[in-house]
Write a protein that holds these residues in place. Structure first.
Motif, PDB file in Angstrom:
ATOM      1  N   SER A 129      -6.162  -4.047  -3.658  1.00  9.94           N
ATOM      2  CA  SER A 129      -4.780  -3.653  -3.621  1.00  9.94           C
ATOM      3  C   SER A 129      -4.662  -3.831  -1.726  1.00  9.94           C
ATOM      4  O   SER A 129      -5.504  -3.756  -1.013  1.00  9.94           O
ATOM      5  N   SER A 130      -3.362  -4.411  -1.419  1.00  6.19           N
ATOM      6  CA  SER A 130      -3.247  -4.924   0.043  1.00  6.19           C
ATOM      7  C   SER A 130      -1.816  -4.481   0.718  1.00  6.19           C
ATOM      8  O   SER A 130      -0.909  -4.208  -0.141  1.00  6.19           O
ATOM      9  N   THR A 181     -13.349   0.452  -0.324  1.00  6.94           N
ATOM     10  CA  THR A 181     -11.999   0.087   0.437  1.00  6.94           C
ATOM     11  C   THR A 181     -12.563  -0.998   1.337  1.00  6.94           C
ATOM     12  O   THR A 181     -13.613  -1.268   1.640  1.00  6.94           O
ATOM     13  N   ARG A 187     -15.943   1.013  -6.459  1.00  8.60           N
ATOM     14  CA  ARG A 187     -14.857   1.031  -5.947  1.00  8.60           C
ATOM     15  C   ARG A 187     -15.211   1.256  -4.262  1.00  8.60           C
ATOM     16  O   ARG A 187     -15.807   2.009  -3.860  1.00  8.60           O
ATOM     17  N   ASP A 207     -12.330  -1.014   4.480  1.00  7.56           N
ATOM     18  CA  ASP A 207     -13.051  -0.678   5.607  1.00  7.56           C
ATOM     19  C   ASP A 207     -14.555  -0.587   5.306  1.00  7.56           C
ATOM     20  O   ASP A 207     -15.737  -0.909   5.882  1.00  7.56           O
ATOM     21  N   ASP A 208     -14.931  -0.210   4.073  1.00  7.37           N
ATOM     22  CA  ASP A 208     -16.239  -0.086   3.414  1.00  7.37           C
ATOM     23  C   ASP A 208     -16.843  -1.359   3.495  1.00  7.37           C
ATOM     24  O   ASP A 208     -18.153  -1.358   3.925  1.00  7.37           O
ATOM     25  N   GLU A 221      -9.770  -1.794  -2.102  1.00 10.57           N
ATOM     26  CA  GLU A 221      -8.495  -1.137  -1.866  1.00 10.57           C
ATOM     27  C   GLU A 221      -8.254  -0.849  -0.309  1.00 10.57           C
ATOM     28  O   GLU A 221      -9.079  -1.335   0.467  1.00 10.57           O
ATOM     29  N   GLU A 222      -6.732  -1.050   0.065  1.00  7.71           N
ATOM     30  CA  GLU A 222      -6.350  -1.007   1.227  1.00  7.71           C
ATOM     31  C   GLU A 222      -6.691  -2.041   2.048  1.00  7.71           C
ATOM     32  O   GLU A 222      -7.149  -1.697   3.464  1.00  7.71           O
ATOM     33  N   SER A 256      -1.592   2.858  -5.277  1.00 11.40           N
ATOM     34  CA  SER A 256      -2.801   3.684  -5.433  1.00 11.40           C
ATOM     35  C   SER A 256      -3.115   4.405  -6.623  1.00 11.40           C
ATOM     36  O   SER A 256      -4.147   4.531  -7.072  1.00 11.40           O
ATOM     37  N   LEU A 274       0.680  -1.065  -0.129  1.00 17.04           N
ATOM     38  CA  LEU A 274       0.084   0.169  -0.155  1.00 17.04           C
ATOM     39  C   LEU A 274       0.967   1.401  -0.009  1.00 17.04           C
ATOM     40  O   LEU A 274       1.346   1.696   1.110  1.00 17.04           O
TER      41      LEU A 274
END
Length: 515
Positions: free
Chosen positions: A429-430, A369, A367, A371-372, A396-397, A324, A319
């Motif tokens: 992405s990790s 994250t 798209r 967290d989402d 992502e993330e 990104s 990350l």
């Protein structure tokens, strides 16, 4: 079913689902009926076909007139081998032969009409301990006249889903779409969600009628039988006491209505819900499965997902700004090619009576994250809705997950299952390589040889993975192994091709929808 999933379904769908709603729309939305997974085991030569040639081949296989010429599972299997869709495999051929006795029985099987919705069938041995209201009706067909079901079990990548779809697509005419009795093909997650919805709706109606203590399961089972007297469901697993107790009663009732089930699972029945809370209460259901199903072991040492193929770049790490920027470029590139290219910020997606905010999305590309998706109380039902709406999803993330993120890890695995079920194109992405995000430094060694072999076959360091204490039960370890196998498959060119065929954006229907 995870207790949080049960609670989520009960909160979200109170009184919303009619008891007799057909399973068919949900089955079509959640799991392709006609041999979708068969194309996992493609030959190298098929990979060289042009997109047009591949689509012509799949159309031929899924075309209803062509399908009518496949008299039984074996003739259809030989056709797929001859066409180069499946690799010749003697072990798999022997398994297909084991499907034939049930097919022959179903050919002449006439379960008869169902009783009226208000009636209950007479409970048999196990059912009478759970039925709250007695009845004078006998089962509609004697137990010894109902063909035994099939229980196909094996490790990840053993071709379970392909074999089930092969069987379902060649069912005798009375159980085909439009036949006298019909059939249902559905993923187990979706099946249990539907069962809970129906149970709640029936219970609510009984309560309104002043009969709130009446058992809803007989009517739920009857409505499932009305949708199809052959029931095929994939990825059968028992992870909590609510599911265990519900299935114990439901299986008994479905048999009373003459339903024949074909089930796939990672586990032999004796290993279901192993070490689970109050497992002794589920033992009668295990005995029932062993009595009413032919148990078929699919393990052969061959992982049918692990075939030579071209890996595409869909997983990015670490990350940093470079990753990104790459994800940003990919998202906007795919969104610009979308027939509905307008990018909307914070789109509201209806989910089971609630709304989920999608941070960025075009018509078909979303798209998020990590967290989402994983730091909120979302369930398998929610993830299935998201991946049905968006054929391409960015996550992502993704962080490294430790004991403090156990729930997030489980949600992530459930999300990957939903992506796999809906043939979603995935970009991630990790923090590190995608398979290393589950490891920590406080666990114990992994003892399951099947999982060790899966990790080794996929080139994953079993010492790193085995040190994870995130997965404290055998069921969780199997779910993790399945997740790893699926992530590997979803990073291939073949998966991208299948996803494009399953989610066409040029106005043409996918092959599975033509039948």
């Amino acid at each position: 079913m995870h207790p949080r999933l049960l609670a989520g379904v009960q909160r979200a769908r109170v009184g919303a689902i009619p008891a007799a709603r057909s399973l068919a729309p949900l089955a079509r939305a959640r799991a392709s009926v006609y041999l979708r997974p068969a194309f996992r085991t493609v030959t190298t030569s098929r990979s060289a076909l042009s997109p047009g040639q591949r689509e012509d081949l799949e159309h031929k296989i899924h075309d209803s007139q062509a399908a009518a010429s496949f008299h039984d599972p074996m003739t259809r299997y030989e056709f797929l081998v001859n066409e180069g869709v499946l690799r010749p495999d003697e072990h798999q051929r022997k398994i297909v032969k084991k499907l034939m006795p049930l097919w022959e029985q179903l050919k002449d099987y006439d379960p008869g009409p169902l009783p009226e919705p208000e009636a209950e069938v007479q409970p048999s041995f196990f059912g009478k301990f759970f039925t709250r209201k007695s009845s004078t009706l006998e089962p509609i067909i004697p137990l010894d006249q109902v063909p035994k079901g099939l229980y196909l079990y094996g490790s990840v990548g053993t071709g379970k889903t392909m074999l089930m779809d092969l069987f379902h697509s060649t069912l005798p005419h009375q159980f085909q779409a439009g036949g006298k009795y019909g059939s249902t093909r559905i993923h187990f997650h979706s099946f249990m969600i539907e069962v809970l919805q129906r149970q709640h709706a029936v219970t609510a109606r009984y309560t309104a009628e002043g009969d709130g203590k009446r058992d809803a399961i007989p009517e739920v089972a009857r409505s499932i039988a009305a949708d199809g007297r052959v029931l095929c469901f994939d990825e059968f697993q028992v992870t909590d006491i609510v599911t265990a107790m519900l299935l114990r009663n439901l299986f008994e009732r479905l048999t009373d209505f003459g339903v024949v089930a074909i089930i796939t699972s990672n586990r032999h029945p004796d290993e279901l819900y192993i070490n689970g809370i109050q497992r002794e209460s589920f033992i009668p259901a295990i005995d029932l499965i062993k009595e009413r199903f032919d148990i078929v072991d699919l393990n052969s040492g061959t992982d049918y997902r692990k075939m030579p193929r071209t890996i595409t770049h869909v997983y990015y790490h670490p990350l940093n700004e470079e990753t990104s920027a790459e994800m940003d470029k990919l998202f906007h590139g795919l969104a610009s090619a979308d027939p509905d290219p307008e990018i909307k910020i914070n789109r509201k997606l209806p989910l089971w009576g609630r709304e989920l905010t999608v941070p960025e999305s075009s018509g078909h590309v979303a798209r998020f994250t990590f967290d989402d998706l994983c730091n909120h109380p979302l369930s398998a039902a929610d993830y299935l809705e998201i991946t049905a709406k968006f054929p391409t999803v960015f996550v992502e993330e993704v962080p490294k997950l430790t004991l403090s993120e156990r729930d997030q890890a489980r949600r992530f695995i459930t999300f990957i299952d939903a992506c796999y079920e809906n043939k979603t194109k995935l970009f991630i992405s990790s923090n590190g390589p995608i398979y290393s995000i589950f490891s920590d430094e406080n666990g114990s060694a992994m003892d399951d040889e099947t999982i060790k072999q899966t990790m080794t076959d996929l080139g994953i360091n079993t010492e790193v993975v085995g040190s994870s204490s995130l997965f404290s039960s055998d069921e969780e370890l199997f779910a993790f192994a399945r997740c790893v196998s699926r992530l590997t498959q979803m990073a291939t060119k073949e998966w991208a091709d299948e996803s494009a065929l399953a989610h066409p954006t040029n106005g043409k229907k996918p092959p599975a929808a033509r039948q």
